[in-house]
Design a protein around this motif. Structure first.
Motif, PDB file in Angstrom:
ATOM      1  N   LEU A 128       0.819  -1.215   0.000  1.00 33.51           N
ATOM      2  CA  LEU A 128       0.000   0.000   0.000  1.00 33.51           C
ATOM      3  C   LEU A 128       0.850   1.262   0.000  1.00 33.51           C
ATOM      4  O   LEU A 128       0.542   2.233  -0.705  1.00 33.51           O
ATOM      5  CB  LEU A 128      -0.929  -0.003   1.215  1.00 33.51           C
ATOM      6  CG  LEU A 128      -2.084  -1.005   1.179  1.00 33.51           C
ATOM      7  CD1 LEU A 128      -2.810  -1.026   2.518  1.00 33.51           C
ATOM      8  CD2 LEU A 128      -3.036  -0.678   0.054  1.00 33.51           C
ATOM      9  N   VAL A 129       1.926   1.253   0.755  1.00 33.60           N
ATOM     10  CA  VAL A 129       2.808   2.433   0.812  1.00 33.60           C
ATOM     11  C   VAL A 129       3.479   2.658  -0.536  1.00 33.60           C
ATOM     12  O   VAL A 129       3.484   3.777  -1.068  1.00 33.60           O
ATOM     13  CB  VAL A 129       3.844   2.282   1.944  1.00 33.60           C
ATOM     14  CG1 VAL A 129       4.935   3.337   1.838  1.00 33.60           C
ATOM     15  CG2 VAL A 129       3.160   2.355   3.298  1.00 33.60           C
ATOM     16  N   ILE A 130       4.035   1.605  -1.105  1.00 31.32           N
ATOM     17  CA  ILE A 130       4.716   1.746  -2.400  1.00 31.32           C
ATOM     18  C   ILE A 130       3.727   2.143  -3.492  1.00 31.32           C
ATOM     19  O   ILE A 130       4.016   3.012  -4.326  1.00 31.32           O
ATOM     20  CB  ILE A 130       5.459   0.448  -2.769  1.00 31.32           C
ATOM     21  CG1 ILE A 130       6.552   0.145  -1.757  1.00 31.32           C
ATOM     22  CG2 ILE A 130       6.022   0.510  -4.172  1.00 31.32           C
ATOM     23  CD1 ILE A 130       7.635   1.193  -1.676  1.00 31.32           C
ATOM     24  N   GLY A 131       2.553   1.533  -3.491  1.00 34.41           N
ATOM     25  CA  GLY A 131       1.537   1.897  -4.483  1.00 34.41           C
ATOM     26  C   GLY A 131       1.080   3.337  -4.326  1.00 34.41           C
ATOM     27  O   GLY A 131       0.910   4.054  -5.312  1.00 34.41           O
ATOM     28  N   GLY A 132       0.896   3.778  -3.085  1.00 37.87           N
ATOM     29  CA  GLY A 132       0.490   5.161  -2.844  1.00 37.87           C
ATOM     30  C   GLY A 132       1.558   6.149  -3.245  1.00 37.87           C
ATOM     31  O   GLY A 132       1.273   7.183  -3.861  1.00 37.87           O
ATOM     32  N   LEU A 133       2.797   5.855  -2.889  1.00 36.39           N
ATOM     33  CA  LEU A 133       3.887   6.753  -3.276  1.00 36.39           C
ATOM     34  C   LEU A 133       4.071   6.799  -4.789  1.00 36.39           C
ATOM     35  O   LEU A 133       4.371   7.857  -5.354  1.00 36.39           O
ATOM     36  CB  LEU A 133       5.186   6.323  -2.595  1.00 36.39           C
ATOM     37  CG  LEU A 133       5.254   6.549  -1.077  1.00 36.39           C
ATOM     38  CD1 LEU A 133       6.543   5.954  -0.520  1.00 36.39           C
ATOM     39  CD2 LEU A 133       5.143   8.015  -0.752  1.00 36.39           C
ATOM     40  N   THR A 134       3.883   5.664  -5.437  1.00 36.72           N
ATOM     41  CA  THR A 134       3.998   5.632  -6.895  1.00 36.72           C
ATOM     42  C   THR A 134       2.875   6.451  -7.538  1.00 36.72           C
ATOM     43  O   THR A 134       3.104   7.166  -8.515  1.00 36.72           O
ATOM     44  CB  THR A 134       3.966   4.184  -7.407  1.00 36.72           C
ATOM     45  OG1 THR A 134       4.991   3.430  -6.756  1.00 36.72           O
ATOM     46  CG2 THR A 134       4.177   4.110  -8.903  1.00 36.72           C
ATOM     47  N   ALA A 135       1.675   6.348  -6.974  1.00 41.14           N
ATOM     48  CA  ALA A 135       0.551   7.130  -7.519  1.00 41.14           C
ATOM     49  C   ALA A 135       0.786   8.620  -7.338  1.00 41.14           C
ATOM     50  O   ALA A 135       0.378   9.425  -8.187  1.00 41.14           O
ATOM     51  CB  ALA A 135      -0.748   6.711  -6.843  1.00 41.14           C
ATOM     52  N   LEU A 136       1.453   9.010  -6.247  1.00 46.35           N
ATOM     53  CA  LEU A 136       1.719  10.433  -6.007  1.00 46.35           C
ATOM     54  C   LEU A 136       2.766  11.010  -6.960  1.00 46.35           C
ATOM     55  O   LEU A 136       2.864  12.233  -7.097  1.00 46.35           O
ATOM     56  CB  LEU A 136       2.172  10.649  -4.566  1.00 46.35           C
ATOM     57  CG  LEU A 136       1.088  10.455  -3.501  1.00 46.35           C
ATOM     58  CD1 LEU A 136       1.678  10.583  -2.111  1.00 46.35           C
ATOM     59  CD2 LEU A 136      -0.046  11.441  -3.706  1.00 46.35           C
TER      60      LEU A 136
ATOM     61  N   VAL B 201      -0.758   0.477  -9.086  1.00 45.03           N
ATOM     62  CA  VAL B 201      -1.275  -0.789  -8.530  1.00 45.03           C
ATOM     63  C   VAL B 201      -0.298  -1.919  -8.806  1.00 45.03           C
ATOM     64  O   VAL B 201      -0.012  -2.741  -7.925  1.00 45.03           O
ATOM     65  CB  VAL B 201      -2.675  -1.097  -9.113  1.00 45.03           C
ATOM     66  CG1 VAL B 201      -3.114  -2.500  -8.754  1.00 45.03           C
ATOM     67  CG2 VAL B 201      -3.687  -0.077  -8.625  1.00 45.03           C
ATOM     68  N   ILE B 202       0.233  -1.953 -10.010  1.00 45.00           N
ATOM     69  CA  ILE B 202       1.206  -2.997 -10.350  1.00 45.00           C
ATOM     70  C   ILE B 202       2.461  -2.854  -9.495  1.00 45.00           C
ATOM     71  O   ILE B 202       3.021  -3.848  -9.023  1.00 45.00           O
ATOM     72  CB  ILE B 202       1.533  -2.949 -11.855  1.00 45.00           C
ATOM     73  CG1 ILE B 202       0.317  -3.420 -12.652  1.00 45.00           C
ATOM     74  CG2 ILE B 202       2.749  -3.814 -12.179  1.00 45.00           C
ATOM     75  CD1 ILE B 202       0.450  -3.253 -14.138  1.00 45.00           C
ATOM     76  N   ALA B 203       2.900  -1.634  -9.256  1.00 45.38           N
ATOM     77  CA  ALA B 203       4.079  -1.419  -8.401  1.00 45.38           C
ATOM     78  C   ALA B 203       3.811  -1.889  -6.975  1.00 45.38           C
ATOM     79  O   ALA B 203       4.665  -2.522  -6.344  1.00 45.38           O
ATOM     80  CB  ALA B 203       4.469   0.055  -8.415  1.00 45.38           C
TER      81      ALA B 203
END
Length: 76
Positions: free
Chosen positions: A40-48, A57-59
């Motif tokens: 969740l953290v990596i996906g959120g940071l990637t989305a930002l 989501v894939i990340a």
């Protein structure tokens, strides 16, 4: 005239039987929850960063999946 009643089935209470085994062990639960948080953290940071949501989501899924084997050996 006496009437006989059929015998009633004996119901065992939950305290009489042995406790059931847990669905997941504590180790497995901690590893999976930690991998979920990492994903969740990596996906959120990637989305930002501005990339598309499917890429974020894939990340997140990739980092969570890659984290499970590492966390399994690190958390004892």
């Amino acid at each position: 005239m006496t009437s006989t009643q059929p015998p009633q089935p004996v119901h065992s209470s939950p305290s009489d039987s042995a406790p059931a085994e847990p669905f997941l062990s504590v180790h497995t639960t901690v590893v999976l929850l930690t991998a979920l948080v990492i994903g969740l953290v990596i996906g959120g940071l990637t989305a930002l960063t501005g990339v598309s949501v499917p890429a974020a989501v894939i990340a997140g899924l990739t980092s969570a999946g890659a984290g499970v084997p590492a966390l399994r050996t690190l958390i004892q």
